[in-house]
Design an enzyme around this catalytic site. Structure first.
Site, PDB file in Angstrom:
ATOM      1  CB  THR A  59     -17.032  -6.862  17.822  1.00 30.23           C
ATOM      2  OG1 THR A  59     -17.663  -6.284  16.889  1.00 30.23           O
ATOM      3  CG2 THR A  59     -16.690  -8.411  17.466  1.00 30.23           C
ATOM      4  CB  CYS A  86      -0.171  16.701 -11.155  1.00 33.16           C
ATOM      5  SG  CYS A  86      -0.048  17.046 -12.873  1.00 33.16           S
ATOM      6  NE  ARG A 134      -1.362  -3.497  -8.670  1.00 33.82           N
ATOM      7  CZ  ARG A 134      -1.745  -4.603  -8.702  1.00 33.82           C
ATOM      8  NH1 ARG A 134      -3.338  -4.780  -8.478  1.00 33.82           N
ATOM      9  NH2 ARG A 134      -1.000  -5.695  -8.496  1.00 33.82           N
ATOM     10  N   GLY A 137       4.928   9.955  -7.615  1.00 33.72           N
ATOM     11  CA  GLY A 137       5.830  11.129  -8.053  1.00 33.72           C
ATOM     12  C   GLY A 137       5.204  11.967  -9.344  1.00 33.72           C
ATOM     13  CB  THR A 166     -16.741  -5.980  11.711  1.00 34.54           C
ATOM     14  OG1 THR A 166     -17.983  -5.814  11.114  1.00 34.54           O
ATOM     15  CG2 THR A 166     -15.333  -5.324  11.124  1.00 34.54           C
ATOM     16  CG  ASN A 223     -16.173  -1.090   8.085  1.00 36.99           C
ATOM     17  OD1 ASN A 223     -16.850  -1.137   7.074  1.00 36.99           O
ATOM     18  ND2 ASN A 223     -16.511  -1.557   9.361  1.00 36.99           N
TER      19      ASN A 223
END
Ligand code: NAD
Length: 269
Positions: free
Chosen positions: A86, A268, A259, A265, A124, A214
């Site tokens: 591809t 740190c 996630r 916030g 892919t 990837n």
């Protein structure tokens, strides 16, 4: 199982060797006669440790053969795996012409076939490619319905060049994108001996998982290089820093902070 593999480059040749070693019957198909001749002589078309021995074994025990006759290969198999290249276009788009061409070939042969054939995309491809390109071509050329008359699935490949056989035998996971459960069942049966979790998802999810993996690997390389540059600028060895950073498998190399959802916030960050 009887499997035809389209494209005997890196992915296709490794699959051909590993699937025959696990007792399946493989017919390798490529537009390159040179590659087919090599396969039929038990020689590897790519440089990959351990592959030639598997191909030789496959030719010797009659489980492997190569042909340029795609129609004969499809008729003699129950599953077709698409492993063609591809290549990127000049504008960066994904080049799908080889995939389209193989789908037309398979579709025309399916027109006269009575048996249910399963088409597996191992190349892919961007999310939506199977739904918007692969299935429409197969349905138009065969005059049949995907998920009813023939099966469709995607099965992304996670091998690394130079450790491809080991990666095939010990994958981190097997991802199956299925149009319907019958299509997924065929692939699951193919991999049932592998000691890795089998994850079954809708096709678009599986397509995106491969791209996401990837991109994540590319992000890691880029991140480590950036840290290396910054460390050098302040007189610190970046490899020393990253060695320690990677020892934290709880917060650093883990599912935490991975996630999609709300903004971040805290003092740190
Ligand atoms: N190389 C890798 O490590 C790797 C790993 C994971 C996924 N992938 C993906 O797998 C796909 C294949 O990659 P590759 O590195 O094996 O490519 P490759 O260029 O090494 O091989 C592709 C093969 O397809 C053949 N081909 C082209 N048109 C054909 C046709 N109509 N019929 C039959 N054969 C045809 C070519 O002659 C060639 O031998 C790509 O989508 C790639 O992104 C590659």
């Amino acid at each position: 199982m009887r499997i035809s593999i389209f494209g005997l480059g890196y992915v296709g040749a490794v699959c051909a060797g590993c699937l025959t070693a696990r007792g399946h019957e493989v017919i390798g198909v490529d537009v390159s006669k040179t590659k087919i001749d090599l396969i039929n002589q038990g020689k590897s078309p790519i440089v990959e440790p351990g592959l030639e021995a598997l191909l030789q074994q496959g030719i010797a025990n009659g489980r492997l053969r190569g042909t340029t006759d795609f129609a004969e290969a499809i008729r003699a198999s129950d599953v077709s795996m698409i492993c063609v290249g591809t290549p990127s276009k000049k504008n960066g788009d994904l080049g799908l012409e080889y995939i389209e061409s193989v789908c037309r070939e398979i579709g025309y042969v399916l027109r006269d076939s009575e048996r249910r054939h399963t088409i597996v995309v191992r190349s892919t491809v961007l999310p939506g490619t199977v739904k918007n390109v692969v299935i429409p071509i197969l349905e138009e050329c065969s005059g049949k319905k995907a998920g009813v008359d023939f099966g469709v699935a995607v099965n992304p490949e996670f091998l690394r060049e130079s450790t491809a056989i080991k990666d095939y035998d010990h994958p981190p996971m097997t991802v199956i994108g299925e149009l319907d459960s019958a299509s997924g069942d065929v692939l699951q049966a193919l991999y049932e001996e592998l000691d890795a979790p089998v994850i079954r998802k809708p096709i678009e999810v599986a397509e995106m998982i491969k791209y996401t993996c990837n991109v994540w690997h590319a992000t890691k390389v880029t991140f480590a290089n950036e840290i290396g540059n910054i460390a050098k600028a302040v007189g610190v060895d970046g490899r020393d820093v990253m060695d320690v950073v990677c020892q934290d498998k709880v917060l650093n190399l883990s599912q935490y902070y991975m996630r999609p959802g709300f903004a971040f916030g805290g003092s740190c960050l």
